[in-house]
Design an enzyme around this catalytic site. Structure first.
Site, PDB file in Angstrom:
ATOM      1  N   ASN A 233      13.209 -36.857 -16.854  1.00  0.00           N
ATOM      2  CA  ASN A 233      12.715 -36.874 -15.475  1.00  0.00           C
ATOM      3  C   ASN A 233      12.629 -35.477 -14.867  1.00  0.00           C
ATOM      4  O   ASN A 233      12.426 -35.337 -13.660  1.00  0.00           O
ATOM      5  CB  ASN A 233      13.619 -37.769 -14.613  1.00  0.00           C
ATOM      6  CG  ASN A 233      13.546 -39.223 -15.044  1.00  0.00           C
ATOM      7  OD1 ASN A 233      12.473 -39.732 -15.373  1.00  0.00           O
ATOM      8  ND2 ASN A 233      14.687 -39.895 -15.071  1.00  0.00           N
TER       9      ASN A 233
ATOM     10  N   HIS B 288      14.884 -33.233 -14.262  1.00  0.00           N
ATOM     11  CA  HIS B 288      15.982 -32.676 -13.474  1.00  0.00           C
ATOM     12  C   HIS B 288      17.223 -32.602 -14.357  1.00  0.00           C
ATOM     13  O   HIS B 288      17.303 -33.248 -15.405  1.00  0.00           O
ATOM     14  CB  HIS B 288      16.242 -33.475 -12.183  1.00  0.00           C
ATOM     15  CG  HIS B 288      16.708 -34.870 -12.397  1.00  0.00           C
ATOM     16  ND1 HIS B 288      16.000 -35.963 -11.994  1.00  0.00           N
ATOM     17  CD2 HIS B 288      17.829 -35.368 -12.966  1.00  0.00           C
ATOM     18  CE1 HIS B 288      16.639 -37.068 -12.297  1.00  0.00           C
ATOM     19  NE2 HIS B 288      17.756 -36.732 -12.893  1.00  0.00           N
TER      20      HIS B 288
ATOM     21  N   CYS C  27      18.964 -30.851  -9.145  1.00  0.00           N
ATOM     22  CA  CYS C  27      18.888 -29.437  -9.494  1.00  0.00           C
ATOM     23  C   CYS C  27      17.768 -29.251 -10.500  1.00  0.00           C
ATOM     24  O   CYS C  27      17.673 -29.997 -11.485  1.00  0.00           O
ATOM     25  CB  CYS C  27      20.224 -28.973 -10.078  1.00  0.00           C
ATOM     26  SG  CYS C  27      20.226 -27.291 -10.680  1.00  0.00           S
TER      27      CYS C  27
END
Length: 413
Positions: free
Chosen positions: A310, A312, A347
């Site tokens: 995904n 991240h 993040c």
């Protein structure tokens, strides 16, 4: 040439019938001598069992070789039967080779002491308990243990994540996305974890086989709770308990989303009506800053391998970053026994992070917790935006940890 020589030893080369007959004929007044091939292997025709005709054994007369004028017998005529190789010699050679190989193998004396350490008969797990619980076994590998010769906390967290994904796949809920149902894929929705709570009673060691059981339940109106129970597959001893809360996020807008009714219809049949495996840690997680943090580690950046499908950072990676700022004396003398994490934001791969930690003595009066430490953690971006808040609890590894405990207290003073 070698192949020809070997072949000729078993299949002798015969001369043509014309040349053989011509040598047996009289040439003028000179009588020819019988020609005998030195490399041939002959089989006596009269060594065979007598044939039966209508159930009666028929007597046969042995075939005699032709006699020349001197009365000497010539060899019987060459046939397909008496030109076959002596197979007994070949079988004897093969038997000798096998016996030698078996003897050599026995001399090696290679005997695995623990077959469970080298055999991995584990698949993706199975659905149990009326289709509501997913169970999967894992063997602790040599590269999954740390300096203490036990499985690392990252290894345990990876097992939890793996069983969650395999649970969706075994239940038929895995769409084209990673851990997303078909309806979630249509709406560009993904699951993200907002809270994780783990208690480790004992860490497995190399070669141990652990059984991970997991199930899901509802968490409020727009959340899902997933619980895990990790045990020793042989003894049944409970090793780890964990619970988590998940919500949905739009993959394109990166905003949280309510659970659509279509998705709810997919996942609700698998919800288990049960209490969390751990009581909720109601103690508030403290926000650290530069003035309250005792240990700070700066310049942490994600690697390409830290990203999931995904795009991240994988939530397990955050744990490693949090421990980057944990004081070394604690890591040497204590082991992580519990953690609580709150994920505030995701993040990306271009982020630069800071890890902040402060240490406090255990505030419980229970004598069992003497020598324990609590740590408050914060993982933030360089601009101060919070990524993860956390709290960890550490227990002594052994009785000789008092010297390191004094060292920790002295440094804090």
């Amino acid at each position: 040439m070698v192949a020809t020589a070997v072949t000729s030893a078993f299949f002798p080369v015969t001369s043509s019938p014309d040349s053989s007959d011509s040598k047996n004929k009289k040439l003028g007044s000179i009588k020819s001598k019988p020609s005998v091939s030195s490399g041939s292997l002959q089989v006596k025709a009269n060594a065979q069992a007598p044939p039966k005709i209508n159930g009666t054994v028929a007597s046969t007369t042995p075939v005699e070789g032709s006699k020349n004028d001197d009365g000497a017998s010539s060899p019987p005529p060459r046939t397909f039967i008496n030109q076959l190789p002596d197979w007994s010699m070949l079988l004897a050679a093969i038997t000798t080779i096998f016996l030698a190989a078996e003897k050599q193998w026995m001399m090696l004396d290679w005997k695995p002491r623990r077959p469970d350490m080298v055999i991995d008969p584990f698949g993706i797990g199975k659905i149990v308990q009326d289709g509501l619980v997913f169970s999967q076994n894992f063997s602790i590998r040599s590269y999954e243990i740390g300096a203490d010769q036990t499985a690392s906390i990252e290894t345990l967290m990876n097992h939890l994540q793996e069983t969650a994904i395999n649970h969706c796949r075994s239940a038929g809920l895995l769409g084209e996305g990673f851990g997303a149902t078909p309806e979630m894929c249509k709406k560009n929705l993904i699951w993200v974890v907002t809270r994780m709570q783990v208690v480790v009673d004992r860490y497995p060691t190399w070669g141990d086989v652990v059984q991970v059981d997991t199930w899901v339940s509802a968490s409020g109106k727009n959340g899902m709770r997933r619980d895990w129970l990790v045990s020793n597959s042989e003894t049944g001893e409970i090793l780890t308990r964990a619970t988590s809360v998940w919500v949905m996020m739009n993959k394109l807008t990166r905003r949280l989303s309510k659970i659509p009714e279509e998705v709810r219809g997919e996942i609700e049949p698998f919800f288990m009506n049960s209490d969390p495996v751990l009581a909720e840690d109601s103690q508030k997680l403290v926000k650290l800053d530069d003035s309250t943090a005792e240990h700070v580690c700066k310049g942490l950046t994600p690697k390409w391998s830290d990203l999931d499908v995904n795009q991240h950072v994988n939530n397990v990676k955050y744990i490693g970053w949090i421990l980057e700022s944990a004081p070394l004396p604690i890591l040497e003398s204590h082991e992580l026994s519990a953690l609580t994490l709150e994920y505030r934001r995701e993040c990306g791969r271009d982020s630069v992070l800071q890890s902040l930690t402060t240490v406090s003595d255990s505030n419980t009066e229970n004598a069992v917790n003497v020598g324990e430490f609590n740590c408050q953690h914060l993982l933030r971006l360089d601009d101060g935006a919070e990524i993860v808040r956390g709290r960890t609890r550490w227990r002594p590894k052994h009785a000789k940890s008092s010297a390191n405990m004094d060292q920790i207290t002295a440094k804090r003073a």
